[in-house]
Write a protein that holds these residues in place. Sequence first.
Motif, PDB file in Angstrom:
ATOM      1  N   LEU A 137      41.065  30.921 -60.209  1.00 26.86           N
ATOM      2  CA  LEU A 137      39.558  30.152 -60.265  1.00 26.86           C
ATOM      3  C   LEU A 137      39.816  28.813 -60.215  1.00 26.86           C
ATOM      4  CD1 LEU A 137      36.701  30.410 -61.008  1.00 26.86           C
ATOM      5  CD2 LEU A 137      37.562  30.271 -63.523  1.00 26.86           C
ATOM      6  N   PHE A 138      40.625  28.289 -61.094  1.00 28.21           N
ATOM      7  CA  PHE A 138      40.585  26.732 -61.073  1.00 28.21           C
ATOM      8  C   PHE A 138      41.310  26.107 -59.823  1.00 28.21           C
ATOM      9  CE2 PHE A 138      39.894  27.307 -65.367  1.00 28.21           C
ATOM     10  CZ  PHE A 138      39.083  26.357 -65.813  1.00 28.21           C
ATOM     11  N   ASP A 139      42.190  26.801 -59.065  1.00 30.58           N
ATOM     12  CA  ASP A 139      42.921  26.269 -57.987  1.00 30.58           C
ATOM     13  C   ASP A 139      41.875  26.350 -56.683  1.00 30.58           C
ATOM     14  OD1 ASP A 139      45.480  25.677 -56.660  1.00 30.58           O
ATOM     15  OD2 ASP A 139      45.055  27.137 -55.501  1.00 30.58           O
ATOM     16  N   THR A 140      41.118  27.293 -56.619  1.00 25.93           N
ATOM     17  CA  THR A 140      40.357  27.482 -55.415  1.00 25.93           C
ATOM     18  C   THR A 140      39.173  26.532 -55.862  1.00 25.93           C
ATOM     19  OG1 THR A 140      40.412  29.866 -55.622  1.00 25.93           O
ATOM     20  CG2 THR A 140      38.535  29.083 -54.606  1.00 25.93           C
ATOM     21  N   LEU A 141      38.613  26.182 -56.957  1.00 26.42           N
ATOM     22  CA  LEU A 141      37.777  25.143 -57.184  1.00 26.42           C
ATOM     23  C   LEU A 141      37.992  23.761 -56.744  1.00 26.42           C
ATOM     24  CD1 LEU A 141      36.028  26.104 -60.832  1.00 26.42           C
ATOM     25  CD2 LEU A 141      35.013  26.347 -58.161  1.00 26.42           C
ATOM     26  N   GLY A 142      39.435  23.567 -57.130  1.00 32.17           N
ATOM     27  CA  GLY A 142      40.166  22.254 -56.838  1.00 32.17           C
ATOM     28  C   GLY A 142      40.279  22.214 -55.238  1.00 32.17           C
ATOM     29  N   ALA A 143      40.568  23.152 -54.634  1.00 32.49           N
ATOM     30  CA  ALA A 143      41.040  23.270 -52.924  1.00 32.49           C
ATOM     31  C   ALA A 143      39.426  22.867 -52.517  1.00 32.49           C
ATOM     32  CB  ALA A 143      41.329  24.478 -52.508  1.00 32.49           C
ATOM     33  N   LEU A 144      38.639  23.514 -52.943  1.00 34.17           N
ATOM     34  CA  LEU A 144      37.100  23.436 -52.584  1.00 34.17           C
ATOM     35  C   LEU A 144      36.567  22.031 -52.669  1.00 34.17           C
ATOM     36  CD1 LEU A 144      35.222  26.519 -54.024  1.00 34.17           C
ATOM     37  CD2 LEU A 144      35.353  25.750 -51.464  1.00 34.17           C
ATOM     38  N   ILE A 145      36.921  21.432 -53.817  1.00 33.38           N
ATOM     39  CA  ILE A 145      36.680  19.775 -53.990  1.00 33.38           C
ATOM     40  C   ILE A 145      37.549  18.813 -53.005  1.00 33.38           C
ATOM     41  CG2 ILE A 145      36.807  17.900 -55.508  1.00 33.38           C
ATOM     42  CD1 ILE A 145      36.558  19.752 -57.904  1.00 33.38           C
ATOM     43  N   TRP A 146      38.745  19.492 -52.804  1.00 30.83           N
ATOM     44  CA  TRP A 146      39.733  18.474 -51.708  1.00 30.83           C
ATOM     45  C   TRP A 146      39.169  18.555 -50.446  1.00 30.83           C
ATOM     46  CZ3 TRP A 146      43.810  20.434 -48.759  1.00 30.83           C
ATOM     47  CH2 TRP A 146      44.486  19.512 -48.376  1.00 30.83           C
ATOM     48  N   VAL A 147      38.970  19.953 -50.023  1.00 28.05           N
ATOM     49  CA  VAL A 147      38.677  20.247 -48.600  1.00 28.05           C
ATOM     50  C   VAL A 147      37.077  19.830 -48.363  1.00 28.05           C
ATOM     51  CG1 VAL A 147      37.996  22.056 -47.026  1.00 28.05           C
ATOM     52  CG2 VAL A 147      40.256  22.013 -48.370  1.00 28.05           C
ATOM     53  N   GLY A 148      36.284  20.047 -49.248  1.00 24.92           N
ATOM     54  CA  GLY A 148      34.890  19.618 -49.072  1.00 24.92           C
ATOM     55  C   GLY A 148      34.707  18.260 -49.020  1.00 24.92           C
ATOM     56  N   SER A 149      35.374  17.387 -49.833  1.00 26.72           N
ATOM     57  CA  SER A 149      35.273  15.974 -49.679  1.00 26.72           C
ATOM     58  C   SER A 149      35.723  15.388 -48.435  1.00 26.72           C
ATOM     59  CB  SER A 149      36.158  15.136 -50.798  1.00 26.72           C
ATOM     60  OG  SER A 149      37.489  15.266 -50.754  1.00 26.72           O
ATOM     61  N   ALA A 150      36.888  15.922 -47.684  1.00 28.24           N
ATOM     62  CA  ALA A 150      37.201  15.481 -46.479  1.00 28.24           C
ATOM     63  C   ALA A 150      36.207  16.124 -45.295  1.00 28.24           C
ATOM     64  CB  ALA A 150      38.770  15.984 -46.133  1.00 28.24           C
ATOM     65  N   VAL A 151      35.764  16.977 -45.401  1.00 26.34           N
ATOM     66  CA  VAL A 151      35.058  17.719 -44.304  1.00 26.34           C
ATOM     67  C   VAL A 151      33.556  16.850 -44.249  1.00 26.34           C
ATOM     68  CG1 VAL A 151      33.579  19.681 -43.535  1.00 26.34           C
ATOM     69  CG2 VAL A 151      35.978  19.757 -44.067  1.00 26.34           C
ATOM     70  N   PHE A 152      33.044  16.562 -45.709  1.00 23.18           N
ATOM     71  CA  PHE A 152      31.739  15.602 -45.783  1.00 23.18           C
ATOM     72  C   PHE A 152      32.176  14.501 -45.251  1.00 23.18           C
ATOM     73  CE2 PHE A 152      29.586  12.697 -48.418  1.00 23.18           C
ATOM     74  CZ  PHE A 152      28.252  12.993 -48.197  1.00 23.18           C
ATOM     75  N   LEU A 153      33.359  13.662 -45.662  1.00 26.07           N
ATOM     76  CA  LEU A 153      33.363  12.335 -44.977  1.00 26.07           C
ATOM     77  C   LEU A 153      33.458  12.217 -43.393  1.00 26.07           C
ATOM     78  CD1 LEU A 153      36.084  11.006 -47.406  1.00 26.07           C
ATOM     79  CD2 LEU A 153      33.593  10.020 -47.284  1.00 26.07           C
ATOM     80  N   GLY A 154      34.018  13.432 -42.893  1.00 27.40           N
ATOM     81  CA  GLY A 154      34.022  13.630 -41.489  1.00 27.40           C
ATOM     82  C   GLY A 154      32.934  13.780 -40.924  1.00 27.40           C
ATOM     83  N   SER A 155      31.860  14.535 -41.354  1.00 25.10           N
ATOM     84  CA  SER A 155      30.705  14.994 -41.035  1.00 25.10           C
ATOM     85  C   SER A 155      29.610  13.737 -41.149  1.00 25.10           C
ATOM     86  CB  SER A 155      29.941  16.004 -41.592  1.00 25.10           C
ATOM     87  OG  SER A 155      29.710  15.995 -43.061  1.00 25.10           O
ATOM     88  N   LEU A 156      29.932  13.023 -42.220  1.00 23.53           N
ATOM     89  CA  LEU A 156      29.211  11.783 -42.596  1.00 23.53           C
ATOM     90  C   LEU A 156      29.615  10.593 -41.742  1.00 23.53           C
ATOM     91  CD1 LEU A 156      27.158  10.547 -44.554  1.00 23.53           C
ATOM     92  CD2 LEU A 156      28.962   9.552 -45.990  1.00 23.53           C
TER      93      LEU A 156
END
Length: 333
Positions: A137-156
């Motif tokens: 649970l916590f590892d998946t949430l951590g991976a989502l935060i990490w990956v999501g921040s990178a993808v968000f910066l890329g799209s931004l």
Amino acid sequence: MAWLVDLIREFGFGIVFLNVLIEQLGAPIPAYPVLVITGALEGASIVRLLMLVGIAVFAALIADVIWYRAGKAYGGAVLGRICRISLSPDACIRQTESVYGRWGPKSLLIAKFVPGFASIASALAGTVGTPLSTFVLFDTLGALIWVGSAVFLGSLFSSTVQDLLDVLTALGKWGLLLVLFVFAIFLLRKWWQRTRTLRSLKMPRISVPELAGLFTQGLMPTVIDVRDATQYKRGHIPGANLWSVRSRQGDKAHDFLLPQQAHPNGLVVYCDCPHEISAARIAKQLQRAGFTNVRPLVGGLQAWSAAGLDVAKPPVDESPEGESTKAEAPLIP
């Protein structure tokens, strides 16, 4: 360079999967920049961005569960192996134990943003018995935060990333050489930091047979365990004192350690880190505080246990929280 950009455009998801998987398994190949670039290239499609996030999170989870299972099966030996291949020895076992001991599985939410922490934290979660469901649970949430921040910066900043890729493509082979040069500088910098750390901690050490011999002769040195309190309670060298949190906050260890004359047989410091990094750091701190006869124990607790020597463990009757009801041996009177 154009073929490399075309490769990312064509097989971006596969490259991201392999890159994230390999990095989370411990290889010093940063996946964050690739996630940013791929996020920029896929920024026009929300569906493909969501697919990118899902693939990257899945790859991270695979690697982390592998480390979790290894930590559960092999314990501290796995932590030591991770640190041996790590280019960030200063972010190794003792620091990870301290953070994980304080925050527990919640520390996994930010683990992937800290170099050298993610793999060790995953293995440590298995070692200390964190339930698999809680870890996932916590590892998946951590991976989502990490990956999501990178993808968000890329799209931004997709236009900026596109312009940079166009420049590198226009440079041709020189653009590729520039990328390889930057990557080589990254690896060399990490290698130099590791080498400098190990050189700065060179000092005389004491072996397990030497320490056991002193015990047999009745020449009892003061033994200090610098691992996290949780690890200390799970097992330590008999008579060892836990290095208190208070003593980690500065170089004034002489303010609350026993006076030097109370240590006629010297001080022995141990940990479970490769090259005794954590123990050597504390030993250096004690030397600066005026203690002269201070030596790290070669191999730490693992070497002591491997030699067949006694390890003090908590009594069978433990408190409801799972902690031993026996008080820790104090470092100060």
